[in-house]
Design an enzyme around this catalytic site. Structure first.
Site, PDB file in Angstrom:
ATOM      1  CB  THR A  11     -21.482  33.838 -22.877  1.00 50.88           C
ATOM      2  OG1 THR A  11     -21.136  33.334 -21.594  1.00 50.88           O
ATOM      3  CG2 THR A  11     -20.328  34.659 -23.412  1.00 50.88           C
ATOM      4  CD  GLU A  58     -15.584  29.611 -24.264  1.00 48.45           C
ATOM      5  OE1 GLU A  58     -16.235  28.549 -24.238  1.00 48.45           O
ATOM      6  OE2 GLU A  58     -15.369  30.282 -23.248  1.00 48.45           O
TER       7      GLU A  58
END
Ligand code: HSE
Length: 319
Positions: free
Chosen positions: A191, A138
């Site tokens: 993101t 991530e």
């Protein structure tokens, strides 16, 4: 001595997720049924870890291990376990959800990858111990080591991330009647970019509202109190900023609430929205109403209606 699996190939599935859930930016998430990613890990005739193929998303994801979240998280796991990469492993990734949708696409790849690789090498680690490696993936994907998507995808249900590093994750009860509507407008939001626009400082009065709602939401899960849940799915901090990236956001939210949704906000970093309700038929009606808004804007979309996925990632085949 490490137990080495006789399996030569393991396929794992990891579900899509909704992060933040209104008031829980970076600390709350849940898994949904339906979309997700598949990763197959296979012993290879060449040493090292390689990504052999990526199916879906038109080949936009890199095959280089260190540039791919599934590769990075698997590598991190293999280093941790001391696996001798003279016995090589290759990964085949099948994306079954769109990138930049707000549904935890990179998280699902990371999670499916570590679950498959761990099983292939003889399951040296229990499922919940795999979380730190998925957080590494991530970090590479978004520049931030948040664990809300990966924890929900790995463990299923609702998860509260008290601490990201090292991960301290609490699984919360899932109210039985809860259903989720997801609407995914066909625009892409990275993101990384939707984090850059967030303010670094927030007003104390907004912070007070946010943590009051987060506490109330956790209590609502334990008490199975749907009315409280509805009052608590609010976002005083992130939604006012990110909503500007999503055409028709406030109209869709208003349409969902008018149709009886308990709460509705942005899924992860958007552009998808989630709405929570108490039955499949209501979840469906809510989706139709939100879809009408996007039709007036000439924007294509997908709808997903599901219960909360309480299983999370799992091995689905071993050969
Ligand atoms: N909590 C994260 C965010 C989830 O909202 O940026 C997206 O990966």
């Amino acid at each position: 001595m490490k137990k080495v699996s006789q399996q030569i190939s393991v396929q794992a599935f990891a579900p899509a997720t909704v992060a933040n859930v209104g008031c829980g930016f970076d600390v709350l998430g849940f898994a949904i049924e339906g979309p997700g990613d598949l990763v197959t890990a296979t012993f290879d005739d060449q040493p090292g870890l390689r990504i052999r193929s990526v199916k879906g998303e038109n080949g936009r994801l890199p095959l280089e291990v260190k540039k791919n979240t599934a590769g990075l998280s698997a590598l991190s796991l293999l280093h941790h376990t001391g696996w001798d990469l003279n016995r090589g492993i290759c990964l085949d990734i099948e994306k079954r959800m769109p990138l930049g949708s707000g549904l935890g696409s990179s998280a699902a790849s990371s999670v499916a990858s570590v679950v498959a690789v761990n099983a292939l090498i003889g399951s040296p680690l229990a499922k919940q111990m795999l979380l730190p490696f998925t957080v590494d993936g991530e970090l590479a994907a978004s520049g931030s080591a948040h664990a809300d998507n990966v924890a929900a995808s790995l463990l299923g249900g609702f998860v509260l991330v008290r601490e990201h590093h090292p991960p301290d994750v609490i699984s919360l009860p899932v109210p039985k009647e809860l259903h989720c509507t997801i609407i995914h407008p066909h625009i892409e939001i990275e993101t990384k970019n939707s984090r850059k626009i967030l303010r670094k400082q927030i007003l104390l009065e907004n912070a007070v509202k946010q943590w009051a709602n987060l506490g109330a939401l956790v209590a609502a899960f334990y008490e199975e109190d749907y009315a409280l849940l509805g009052r608590a799915v609010r976002d005083e901090v992130i939604e006012p900023v990110r909503s500007m990236l999503i055409p028709g956001f406030y109209q869709m939210q208003a349409a969902a609430l008018k149709e009886g949704a308990l709460g509705c906000s942005i899924s992860g970093s958007g552009p998808s929205l989630f709405a929570l309700s108490r039955s499949k038929s209501q979840a469906h009606r809510i989706g139709m109403k939100m879809g009408e808004v996007l039709k007036t804007l000439d924007l294509d979309f997908d709808l997903h209606i599901s219960k909360i996925n309480t299983i999370g990632a799992e091995v689905i085949s071993e050969k």
